[in-house]
Scaffold this motif. Structure first.
Motif, PDB file in Angstrom:
ATOM      1  N   THR A  20       0.792  -1.304   0.021  1.00  0.00           N
ATOM      2  CA  THR A  20       0.011   0.033  -0.082  1.00  0.00           C
ATOM      3  C   THR A  20       1.029   1.237  -0.227  1.00  0.00           C
ATOM      4  OG1 THR A  20       0.023   0.049   2.487  1.00  0.00           O
ATOM      5  CG2 THR A  20      -1.975  -1.135   1.140  1.00  0.00           C
ATOM      6  N   ASN A  21       0.204   2.508  -0.345  1.00  0.00           N
ATOM      7  CA  ASN A  21       1.016   3.823  -0.408  1.00  0.00           C
ATOM      8  C   ASN A  21       0.696   4.216   1.019  1.00  0.00           C
ATOM      9  OD1 ASN A  21      -1.557   4.874  -0.458  1.00  0.00           O
ATOM     10  ND2 ASN A  21      -1.229   5.516  -2.667  1.00  0.00           N
ATOM     11  N   GLU A  22       1.195   5.390   1.135  1.00  0.00           N
ATOM     12  CA  GLU A  22       1.102   6.267   2.374  1.00  0.00           C
ATOM     13  C   GLU A  22      -0.312   6.361   2.786  1.00  0.00           C
ATOM     14  OE1 GLU A  22       1.876   8.867  -1.128  1.00  0.00           O
ATOM     15  OE2 GLU A  22       3.041   7.313  -0.414  1.00  0.00           O
ATOM     16  N   LYS A  23      -1.135   6.504   1.588  1.00  0.00           N
ATOM     17  CA  LYS A  23      -2.469   6.750   2.055  1.00  0.00           C
ATOM     18  C   LYS A  23      -3.600   5.355   2.499  1.00  0.00           C
ATOM     19  CE  LYS A  23      -2.560  10.961  -0.304  1.00  0.00           C
ATOM     20  NZ  LYS A  23      -3.249  11.663  -1.562  1.00  0.00           N
ATOM     21  N   GLY A  24      -2.852   4.247   2.334  1.00  0.00           N
ATOM     22  CA  GLY A  24      -3.502   3.018   2.458  1.00  0.00           C
ATOM     23  C   GLY A  24      -3.932   2.440   1.207  1.00  0.00           C
ATOM     24  N   LYS A  25      -3.888   3.080   0.340  1.00  0.00           N
ATOM     25  CA  LYS A  25      -4.242   2.536  -1.050  1.00  0.00           C
ATOM     26  C   LYS A  25      -3.608   1.315  -1.470  1.00  0.00           C
ATOM     27  CE  LYS A  25      -5.573   3.781  -5.692  1.00  0.00           C
ATOM     28  NZ  LYS A  25      -5.729   4.527  -7.100  1.00  0.00           N
ATOM     29  N   ARG A  26      -4.107   0.417  -2.067  1.00  0.00           N
ATOM     30  CA  ARG A  26      -3.394  -1.010  -2.604  1.00  0.00           C
ATOM     31  C   ARG A  26      -2.672  -0.677  -3.620  1.00  0.00           C
ATOM     32  NH1 ARG A  26      -7.564  -6.098  -1.369  1.00  0.00           N
ATOM     33  NH2 ARG A  26      -7.109  -5.946   0.821  1.00  0.00           N
ATOM     34  N   THR A  27      -1.361  -0.789  -3.999  1.00  0.00           N
ATOM     35  CA  THR A  27      -0.694  -0.408  -5.217  1.00  0.00           C
ATOM     36  C   THR A  27       0.068  -1.507  -5.783  1.00  0.00           C
ATOM     37  OG1 THR A  27       1.263   0.012  -3.910  1.00  0.00           O
ATOM     38  CG2 THR A  27       0.126   1.958  -4.442  1.00  0.00           C
TER      39      THR A  27
END
Length: 88
Positions: A20-27
């Motif tokens: 995940t990125n720093e915003k918690g979005k799966r990448t």
């Protein structure tokens, strides 16, 4: 969340890990290699690559479009619609 992979009328849990990125979005997803190989095998087809069956003029058009895109020789949708809207 449980992830399932169907193999020959069976269901088995897949051990998938997500980045995940720093915003918690799966990448990204990390899949065990055995599961990846199973997925790849199911996606393979027995038919040959369609590219070889395309006429030369179609291949040329695709390659020209890719070259133009790579060289940023493109127009926005709005620009095209403004020019050709009178024909619609």
């Amino acid at each position: 969340m449980e992830n399932l992979l169907k193999t020959d009328n069976q269901e088995k849990a897949m051990n998938v890990q997500f980045l995940t990125n720093e915003k918690g979005k799966r990448t990204a997803a990390l899949v065990p290699i055995k599961d990846w190989e199973t997925i790849q095998a199911k996606l393979k087809t027995d038919s040959p690559d369609f590219w070889e069956a395309l006429p030369e003029h179609v291949k040329k058009g695709i390659n020209d479009g890719l070259r133009q895109s790579n060289q940023r020789e493109t127009k926005s949708h709005d620009e095209v619609m403004q020019k050709y809207n009178k024909y619609l």
